[in-house]
Design a protein around this motif. Structure first.
Motif, PDB file in Angstrom:
ATOM      1  N   GLU A   1       0.916  -1.461   0.283  1.00 42.82           N
ATOM      2  CA  GLU A   1      -0.420  -0.134   0.119  1.00 42.82           C
ATOM      3  C   GLU A   1       0.877   1.184   0.364  1.00 42.82           C
ATOM      4  N   LEU A   2       2.426   0.923   0.136  1.00 41.49           N
ATOM      5  CA  LEU A   2       3.257   2.718   0.073  1.00 41.49           C
ATOM      6  C   LEU A   2       2.710   2.807  -1.301  1.00 41.49           C
ATOM      7  N   GLY A   3       2.842   1.633  -2.806  1.00 36.22           N
ATOM      8  CA  GLY A   3       2.049   1.675  -3.518  1.00 36.22           C
ATOM      9  C   GLY A   3       1.960   3.359  -4.108  1.00 36.22           C
ATOM     10  N   PRO A   4       1.423   3.968  -4.950  1.00 41.46           N
ATOM     11  CA  PRO A   4       1.682   3.042  -6.924  1.00 41.46           C
ATOM     12  C   PRO A   4       3.133   2.718  -6.872  1.00 41.46           C
ATOM     13  N   THR A   5       3.306   4.914  -6.874  1.00 38.26           N
ATOM     14  CA  THR A   5       4.778   4.455  -7.392  1.00 38.26           C
ATOM     15  C   THR A   5       5.367   4.039  -6.145  1.00 38.26           C
ATOM     16  N   GLY A   6       7.285   3.513  -6.093  1.00 44.44           N
ATOM     17  CA  GLY A   6       8.452   3.092  -5.328  1.00 44.44           C
ATOM     18  C   GLY A   6       8.799   4.204  -4.861  1.00 44.44           C
TER      19      GLY A   6
ATOM     20  N   GLU B   1      19.635  -0.418  -4.236  1.00 47.54           N
ATOM     21  CA  GLU B   1      18.234  -0.165  -5.175  1.00 47.54           C
ATOM     22  C   GLU B   1      17.402  -0.968  -4.552  1.00 47.54           C
ATOM     23  N   CYS B   2      15.896   0.307  -4.770  1.00 46.35           N
ATOM     24  CA  CYS B   2      15.194   0.022  -4.444  1.00 46.35           C
ATOM     25  C   CYS B   2      13.953  -1.066  -5.215  1.00 46.35           C
ATOM     26  N   LYS B   3      13.484  -1.701  -5.621  1.00 41.45           N
ATOM     27  CA  LYS B   3      12.477  -2.488  -6.366  1.00 41.45           C
ATOM     28  C   LYS B   3      10.973  -2.798  -5.732  1.00 41.45           C
ATOM     29  N   PHE B   4      10.262  -2.153  -5.797  1.00 41.91           N
ATOM     30  CA  PHE B   4       9.064  -2.708  -5.701  1.00 41.91           C
ATOM     31  C   PHE B   4       7.762  -3.062  -6.031  1.00 41.91           C
ATOM     32  N   HIS B   5       7.049  -3.692  -5.690  1.00 42.74           N
ATOM     33  CA  HIS B   5       6.095  -4.632  -6.192  1.00 42.74           C
ATOM     34  C   HIS B   5       4.999  -3.806  -5.429  1.00 42.74           C
ATOM     35  N   ASN B   6       3.620  -3.497  -6.043  1.00 44.47           N
ATOM     36  CA  ASN B   6       2.336  -3.122  -5.341  1.00 44.47           C
ATOM     37  C   ASN B   6       1.591  -3.948  -6.035  1.00 44.47           C
TER      38      ASN B   6
ATOM     39  N   LEU C   1       9.241  -0.578  13.583  1.00 41.35           N
ATOM     40  CA  LEU C   1       9.465   0.924  12.833  1.00 41.35           C
ATOM     41  C   LEU C   1       8.224   0.534  11.656  1.00 41.35           C
ATOM     42  N   TYR C   2       7.118   0.476  11.959  1.00 37.34           N
ATOM     43  CA  TYR C   2       5.675  -0.072  11.004  1.00 37.34           C
ATOM     44  C   TYR C   2       5.746   1.056  10.105  1.00 37.34           C
ATOM     45  N   PRO C   3       5.435   0.709   8.907  1.00 34.73           N
ATOM     46  CA  PRO C   3       4.977   1.844   7.974  1.00 34.73           C
ATOM     47  C   PRO C   3       3.321   2.474   8.265  1.00 34.73           C
ATOM     48  N   ILE C   4       3.203   3.395   7.563  1.00 32.13           N
ATOM     49  CA  ILE C   4       2.208   4.243   8.157  1.00 32.13           C
ATOM     50  C   ILE C   4       0.675   3.737   7.895  1.00 32.13           C
ATOM     51  N   THR C   5       1.522   2.742   6.613  1.00 31.31           N
ATOM     52  CA  THR C   5      -0.222   2.177   5.657  1.00 31.31           C
ATOM     53  C   THR C   5      -0.545   1.225   6.897  1.00 31.31           C
TER      54      THR C   5
ATOM     55  N   GLU D   1      -6.095   9.570   4.241  1.00 32.56           N
ATOM     56  CA  GLU D   1      -5.027  10.618   5.335  1.00 32.56           C
ATOM     57  C   GLU D   1      -4.224   9.455   5.071  1.00 32.56           C
ATOM     58  N   LYS D   2      -3.683   8.860   4.687  1.00 29.61           N
ATOM     59  CA  LYS D   2      -2.771   7.736   4.190  1.00 29.61           C
ATOM     60  C   LYS D   2      -1.786   8.332   3.897  1.00 29.61           C
ATOM     61  N   GLN D   3      -2.275   8.513   2.415  1.00 31.39           N
ATOM     62  CA  GLN D   3      -1.343   8.700   1.408  1.00 31.39           C
ATOM     63  C   GLN D   3      -1.233  10.183   1.516  1.00 31.39           C
ATOM     64  N   PHE D   4      -1.545  11.499   2.690  1.00 31.06           N
ATOM     65  CA  PHE D   4      -1.461  12.991   2.349  1.00 31.06           C
ATOM     66  C   PHE D   4      -0.706  12.587   3.344  1.00 31.06           C
ATOM     67  N   LEU D   5      -0.704  11.453   4.481  1.00 29.92           N
ATOM     68  CA  LEU D   5       0.718  11.607   5.468  1.00 29.92           C
ATOM     69  C   LEU D   5       1.845  11.460   4.466  1.00 29.92           C
ATOM     70  N   LEU D   6       1.612   9.944   3.278  1.00 29.91           N
ATOM     71  CA  LEU D   6       3.355   9.599   2.682  1.00 29.91           C
ATOM     72  C   LEU D   6       3.729  10.749   2.060  1.00 29.91           C
TER      73      LEU D   6
END
Length: 280
Positions: free
Chosen positions: A84-89, A136-141, A222-226, A235-240
């Motif tokens: 849920e941190l996505g859609p971008t990396g 290098e970070c490789k993120f998949h959503n 260290l949990y992600p806000i999502t 609200e999560k997208q605003f915080l991110l």
């Protein structure tokens, strides 16, 4: 139903044998007590059928945990929360940067480094007093998209180009010692074999054993806000968008909840969930 002969469907479409032990282990990591876990397992077991998807099993267990205590459900949804941190990396890069900060590194995100041949955009650079690493970070959503050997193969050529120039540049006060490839999914066996062979450090959801991305998050709290079950997607997208990627950061920057117009009652519930979540 005889659960010993039950096969479930993974996100990749593969059929695997259902493991009660794996379900119990994932529920235990949520912090739930034995009585709660036993109740959830009994409820889930009654609803199993041949070919049921792992997503259906997860959704049922998550709903039962959330009903009990929201921070149990938050811990349980960690893997989904990373997607849920996505859609971008980019938020994932920020998240990895913050993880490394709490491990004692100074970090930079999205820097341009000169190589011997060309310039390279580097997702994360992490420094200690005498050494540096590039990442290098490789993120998949979505699940099921694993990193094959092409990913470390490609990054290793970039790392070698950067290192060649770095070692000759007297302005660099640290030694570039390592290249990392980090993903929120998994590496194929070939990718792991290549990483070991060429000296790259690979970090994924479940690799290396006992020091994986999941292990590091849970060990450090260290949990992600999502992961929050009380914040809305908006609200999560605003915080991110304000670079709040960790729950711990929101505890220090509570005023963002005021910006969002969160009521005092709801604000108290959100912060209580996050405080309990971050306790080690």
């Amino acid at each position: 139903m005889d659960i010993h002969n039950l096969h479930i469907t993974k996100s990749t479409g593969d059929k695997v044998k259902f493991s009660l032990d794996k379900l119990r282990a994932s529920l235990t990591k949520s912090g739930a007590d034995k009585e709660t876990i036993d109740h959830i397992i009994d409820s889930v077991r009654d609803e199993l059928y041949q070919g049921i998807s792992t997503k259906e099993i997860y959704n049922r267990a998550f709903a039962l945990l959330k009903k009990k205590k929201s921070h149990y459900a938050s811990r349980y949804k960690l893997k989904k929360a990373i997607y849920e941190l996505g859609p971008t990396g980019f938020p994932f890069e920020r998240f990895i940067s913050e993880l490394l900060k709490y491990s004692g590194y100074k970090t930079e995100v999205g820097s341009i480094l000169q190589g011997e041949c060309v310039q390279h955009e580097i997702d994360v650079i992490a420094h200690t007093k005498n050494t540096s690493i590039i990442i290098e970070c490789k993120f998949h959503n979505e699940p099921g998209l694993n990193c094959n050997v092409k990913v470390p193969l490609y990054f290793n050529s970039r790392y070698q180009d950067v290192k060649s120039f770095w070692d000759k540049n007297s302005k660099n006060k640290t030694t570039l010692t390592k290249g990392w490839v980090v993903t929120n999914t998994r590496f194929t066996e070939d990718a792991i074999q290549y990483g070991k062979c060429c000296g790259l450090y690979l970090l994924s959801w479940d690799y290396p054993k006992d020091n994986s991305l999941q292990d590091r998050i849970e060990r450090l709290g260290l949990y992600p806000i999502t992961v929050s079950t009380l914040l809305t997607s908006r609200e999560k997208q605003f915080l991110l968008s304000r670079d709040i990627v960790l729950c711990k950061q929101l505890l220090h920057d509570k005023f963002y909840l005021d910006h969002l117009g969160v009521s005092e009652i709801r604000k108290k519930k959100i912060l209580n969930e996050i405080e309990q979540l971050c306790q080690l």
